[in-house]
Design an enzyme around this catalytic site. Structure first.
Site, PDB file in Angstrom:
ATOM      1  N   LYS A 141       2.777  11.791   6.768  1.00 53.72           N
ATOM      2  CA  LYS A 141       1.949  11.600   7.957  1.00 53.72           C
ATOM      3  C   LYS A 141       2.462  12.360   9.175  1.00 53.72           C
ATOM      4  O   LYS A 141       2.216  13.543   9.309  1.00 53.72           O
ATOM      5  CB  LYS A 141       1.785  10.104   8.240  1.00 53.72           C
ATOM      6  CG  LYS A 141       1.017   9.366   7.142  1.00 53.72           C
ATOM      7  CD  LYS A 141       0.622   7.979   7.545  1.00 53.72           C
ATOM      8  CE  LYS A 141      -0.075   7.222   6.415  1.00 53.72           C
ATOM      9  NZ  LYS A 141      -1.391   7.761   6.047  1.00 53.72           N
ATOM     10  N   PHE A 173       0.861  -1.177   0.000  1.00 53.27           N
ATOM     11  CA  PHE A 173       0.000   0.000   0.000  1.00 53.27           C
ATOM     12  C   PHE A 173       0.896   1.225   0.000  1.00 53.27           C
ATOM     13  O   PHE A 173       1.595   1.500   0.975  1.00 53.27           O
ATOM     14  CB  PHE A 173      -0.933   0.052   1.209  1.00 53.27           C
ATOM     15  CG  PHE A 173      -1.860   1.234   1.142  1.00 53.27           C
ATOM     16  CD1 PHE A 173      -3.046   1.153   0.443  1.00 53.27           C
ATOM     17  CD2 PHE A 173      -1.527   2.441   1.734  1.00 53.27           C
ATOM     18  CE1 PHE A 173      -3.894   2.250   0.338  1.00 53.27           C
ATOM     19  CE2 PHE A 173      -2.361   3.547   1.642  1.00 53.27           C
ATOM     20  CZ  PHE A 173      -3.549   3.453   0.942  1.00 53.27           C
ATOM     21  N   ASP A 203       9.413   3.119   1.716  1.00 49.39           N
ATOM     22  CA  ASP A 203       8.230   3.905   2.039  1.00 49.39           C
ATOM     23  C   ASP A 203       8.043   3.860   3.555  1.00 49.39           C
ATOM     24  O   ASP A 203       7.473   2.916   4.103  1.00 49.39           O
ATOM     25  CB  ASP A 203       7.012   3.334   1.311  1.00 49.39           C
ATOM     26  CG  ASP A 203       5.739   4.122   1.579  1.00 49.39           C
ATOM     27  OD1 ASP A 203       5.715   4.898   2.560  1.00 49.39           O
ATOM     28  OD2 ASP A 203       4.759   3.934   0.841  1.00 49.39           O
TER      29      ASP A 203
END
Length: 404
Positions: free
Chosen positions: A256, A142, A227
């Site tokens: 984030k 993801f 990531d």
């Protein structure tokens, strides 16, 4: 649900696209690890906005930095310099050991930027024939929701009826170094991978996997792109998850928690080889690197380090993990995690994880299900020992409950 909550939910359903299925709570306030709904009920947040709120809700020092900067200057575009971008570059480079920084807004933008950059490096530095660059990714990945990214997802929900997709990606199993070695060709420019697969259910690779990955990428002149948008900035008990195996990525993606939940901020961190290929006009973002974003990110990084949140994540994460593993319940198939990135996977016969999350809500805990049978647990890194123990009592009560 009360009438007012039903009204909020109904209005969302009437006007909003139905691309989410939220738990039935309407939140109105947050502080530290706690959030309150519109009825005044308090909950321990065990999602942290998918790890965007590592520093806790409404951290006062980040808030103060945001308000101060908002009074001075918010946006200039990159057509002009601003007095927050250079200090942001300097501080994030010092914190992470990076040489070059590309500021963006969302995590997905950081991923797309990295894909463009490693392809450009492949053509201009490695010598891959034009149009032939390949990037290796992992099954069950993801990396975001943009069209380019969902094109190399293996989740049918994210792909169906969104094609056609761009070529140039090769998918291998996660945690299998031999599969990576077999997939590399002379045209391979990068291996894009999460250190821990978060959306897939907090899937942790075998010990030594990333050390072997690093060797393979170095030996084949392939850029290792990690990531760390969910795993980075303390979530796993280290600043970056790569540190658990003592490696360094060629490209690291952060987002984030880079803003502590106040503002969309992301960054591509890399060496001069990769980001040095970009020239004026070839890539950019109106909001990327804006002064408000930079001021917020600087404060978010500062409190993460100065207040010992990373060390606390390691300490409280170990306590939380041990406590979850001590729960004797027939519903539990496996408990796994690293730092405060945790998951409880249920046996399929126990039913959907969502109903357990809804039951946890009644006990004052907000957690989120993923992949049907997994409860993901990721509280803010400011959680205390007493709060962990309080949460464990409630997880034990729900996970031992008979829902049949």
């Amino acid at each position: 649900m009360s009438a007012s909550v039903i009204d909020f939910v109904a209005t969302e359903a009437r006007f909003g696209a139905h691309n989410y299925e939220p738990i039935g709570v309407v939140l109105s306030r947050g502080e530290g690890v706690w959030v309150w709904d519109t009825e005044g009920n308090r909950y321990l947040d065990c999602l942290s906005a998918y790890s965007a709120v590592n520093q806790g809700h409404c951290h006062p020092k980040i808030l103060a930095a945001m308000v101060e900067q908002a009074h001075r200057l918010t946006l200039t575009s990159r057509a002009f310099h601003n007095d927050q971008l250079a200090p942001f570059y300097e501080e994030i480079a010092a914190l992470t050991g990076s040489h070059k920084v590309l500021p963006m807004n969302s995590g997905a933008e950081a991923v797309e930027s990295a894909v463009k950059s490693v392809r450009k490096w492949g053509y201009e530095v490695k010598g891959v024939p034009d149009g032939q660059a390949e990037i290796i990714v992992c099954a069950n990945n993801f990396h975001g929701r943009t069209l380019g990214i969902v094109g190399f997802s293996t989740d049918p929900e994210t792909r169906t009826h969104f094609g056609p997709f761009a070529p140039g990606f090769r998918i291998i199993p996660f945690g299998d170094a031999a599969a990576l070695e077999a997939a590399i060709t002379p045209n391979t420019v990068a291996f894009l991978v999460e250190p821990i697969q978060g959306e897939a259910g907090v899937i942790i690779p075998p010990s030594g996997y990333f050390a072997e990955v690093r060797k393979l990428c170095s030996a084949n002149n392939v850029m290792l792109v990690l990531d760390e948008i969910q795993t980075g900035l303390g979530r796993t008990g280290k600043l970056l998850a790569e540190q658990h195996e003592g490696i360094e990525a060629d490209v690291t993606l952060l987002g984030k928690a880079l803003s502590g939940g106040f503002y969309p901020v992301s960054a591509v961190l890399s060496n001069i080889d990769v980001l040095g290929t970009l020239r004026p006009g070839q890539h950019g973002s109106t909001f990327g690197g804006n002064p408000l974003a930079c001021a917020v990110a600087r404060a978010a990084m500062r409190v993460l380090v100065e207040e010992g949140m990373i060390e606390n994540a390691a300490r409280q994460g170990a306590r939380f993990l041990d406590g979850l593993r001590d729960i004797r319940a027939n519903t539990i198939r496996e408990v796994r995690g690293r730092g405060l990135m945790l998951a409880v996977e249920l046996h399929p016969e126990a039913g959907r994880a969502r109903r357990y999350c809804e039951a946890l809500q009644s006990k004052g805990i907000l957690a989120k299900d993923t992949h049907e049978h997994t409860i993901r647990i990721a509280p803010p890194l400011v959680i205390t020992t007493d709060q962990v123990d309080w949460a464990l009592e409630r997880f034990a009560a729900i996970l031992t409950q008979d829902f049949s």
